[in-house]
Design an enzyme around this catalytic site. Structure first.
Site, PDB file in Angstrom:
ATOM      1  N   ASN A 257     -29.775  64.356 -21.455  1.00  0.00           N
ATOM      2  CA  ASN A 257     -30.067  65.490 -22.328  1.00  0.00           C
ATOM      3  C   ASN A 257     -31.569  65.700 -22.524  1.00  0.00           C
ATOM      4  O   ASN A 257     -31.980  66.422 -23.431  1.00  0.00           O
ATOM      5  CB  ASN A 257     -29.396  65.275 -23.687  1.00  0.00           C
ATOM      6  CG  ASN A 257     -27.917  65.006 -23.540  1.00  0.00           C
ATOM      7  OD1 ASN A 257     -27.208  65.752 -22.879  1.00  0.00           O
ATOM      8  ND2 ASN A 257     -27.446  63.915 -24.135  1.00  0.00           N
ATOM      9  N   HIS A 259     -33.857  63.700 -23.613  1.00  0.00           N
ATOM     10  CA  HIS A 259     -34.466  63.018 -24.748  1.00  0.00           C
ATOM     11  C   HIS A 259     -34.571  61.538 -24.427  1.00  0.00           C
ATOM     12  O   HIS A 259     -33.830  61.014 -23.592  1.00  0.00           O
ATOM     13  CB  HIS A 259     -33.644  63.229 -26.031  1.00  0.00           C
ATOM     14  CG  HIS A 259     -33.596  64.643 -26.489  1.00  0.00           C
ATOM     15  ND1 HIS A 259     -32.532  65.482 -26.231  1.00  0.00           N
ATOM     16  CD2 HIS A 259     -34.498  65.391 -27.174  1.00  0.00           C
ATOM     17  CE1 HIS A 259     -32.781  66.677 -26.742  1.00  0.00           C
ATOM     18  NE2 HIS A 259     -33.959  66.643 -27.324  1.00  0.00           N
ATOM     19  N   CYS A 294     -37.810  61.676 -29.967  1.00  0.00           N
ATOM     20  CA  CYS A 294     -39.021  61.456 -29.172  1.00  0.00           C
ATOM     21  C   CYS A 294     -38.867  62.155 -27.834  1.00  0.00           C
ATOM     22  O   CYS A 294     -37.822  62.042 -27.180  1.00  0.00           O
ATOM     23  CB  CYS A 294     -39.244  59.958 -28.974  1.00  0.00           C
ATOM     24  SG  CYS A 294     -40.832  59.535 -28.266  1.00  0.00           S
TER      25      CYS A 294
END
Length: 362
Positions: A257, A259, A294
């Site tokens: 995804n 991330h 993050c």
């Protein structure tokens, strides 16, 4: 080698056996190719009978070969794994990152086995319509015995409701050869709108879609009162005793995804543990509270400090550089507080606690 008939999803398929084909007399004619007829892959079908949820046989080759299955009542999922050589660390046992990755794998396989999406979000039909996803809020792992290379581990997982905006997933890890429990874990997940990145309450429609696959009565990996998974993590006081600054996500740290994968944060937390602890102790418990996402272009600072057990630290217990001396490190047990922050603005990414036991003689 004899290969029997097989089922595949394509209209016509061939399986190639990359080994010698021997004719009578021992003549080797090289690679053999065996054709097999195909059948359409069946759709995933779920039925409820006698209170148990039972999926029809999956048509995916991975599902047929995977050593995982729903339990008899259909309310949890078990899978076995062989620890591979590249999954062990300096102690010649599986790393905590390996354990966390296997937990993530069995959790995703559980979600797929009951018909949830395969896009990495384990979403229900209603969630996909409303662009809702699950995100990790807390993870707690306890390892009582680390498996070694070649050991076989059985992991059981299940999920259940946890408040109005969340759910929880628990795991129990066992040594497959003895049945002994070697670890436990629990996690909390909250629902978030994928577009606005805001938390959202779990609607009754979504709850009805996944509760059918959850235990009818609450079941916890940590049923004990006041267990470590419930302990609050205080904010680490500044300045920290130990730090690793400027950590950068690798491309390999990104999940499907885009991330940073949850397991990467575990590695970042451990980067600021002093080498003296790594040499003499092994991680027993880790708890992480996730606060911010993050991205691949972020830079991260990892900060750690010894957490007092309620007794005052004597001044001579610290070295000239602010680190604890061998007197403190020589204890059988110690724990640390952790803080991950963005290097630029200092905003909190997550906070954590680790607890360490003295390594046993091998």
């Amino acid at each position: 080698m004899l290969l029997r008939s097989c089922n595949v999803a394509e209209p016509r398929s061939q399986i190639r056996y990359f080994g010698p084909k021997l004719l009578p007399g021992g003549r080797n004619i090289g690679v053999s190719t065996i054709s097999c007829s195909a059948r359409p892959a069946p759709e995933l079908d779920l039925s409820v009978s006698g209170g148990a949820v039972r999926p029809a046989a999956s048509g995916r080759l991975a599902d047929r070969l995977r050593l995982g299955r729903l339990t008899e009542d259909g309310l949890s999922f078990k899978e076995t794994f062989i620890v591979r050589c590249y999954e062990v660390g300096v102690n010649k046992t599986a790393t905590v990152e390996t354990i966390a990755n296997l937990m993530q794998e069995v959790g995703c396989n559980h979600a797929q086995s009951v018909g949830f999406s395969t896009d990495g979000f384990a979403t229900t039909t209603t969630m996909r319509k409303l662009h809702l996803i699950w995100v990790t809020a807390r993870m707690h792992i306890e390892i009582y015995k680390y498996p070694a290379w070649g050991d076989v581990v059985e992991i059981e997982t299940w999920c259940q409701s946890d408040g109005r905006i969340g759910t929880r997933r628990d795991w129990i890890l066992k040594d497959y050869s003895t049945g002994a429990v070697i670890g436990r874990a629990t996690s909390k997940w909250v629902m978030m709108n994928q577009d606005t990145r805001r938390l959202q309450r779990v609607s009754d429609d979504v709850r009805d879609e996944y509760l059918i696959f959850c235990p009818r009565t609450p079941r916890f990996a940590f049923p004990e009162e006041d267990n470590s998974s419930l302990k609050k993590i205080p904010l680490l006081e500044d300045p920290a005793q130990y730090s690793r600054l400027g950590l950068v996500p690798r491309r390999a740290d990104l999940d499907m995804n885009q991330h940073v994968n949850n397991v990467t944060y575990i590695g970042w937390v451990l980067e600021s543990i002093p080498q003296e602890i790594i040499d003499t102790h092994e991680l027993e418990k880790i708890t992480l509270d996730y606060r911010r996402e993050c991205q691949h272009d972020d830079m991260v600072d990892s900060l750690s400090s010894l957490e007092s057990d309620g007794t005052e630290m004597l001044p001579e217990q610290y070295g000239a550089n602010g680190s604890a001396t061998a007197r403190k490190f020589g204890e059988d047990y110690c724990q640390f507080l952790h803080f991950l922050r963005f290097s630029g603005d200092g905003l909190e990414i997550n906070r954590g606690r680790t607890e360490w036991r003295k390594k046993s003689a091998r």
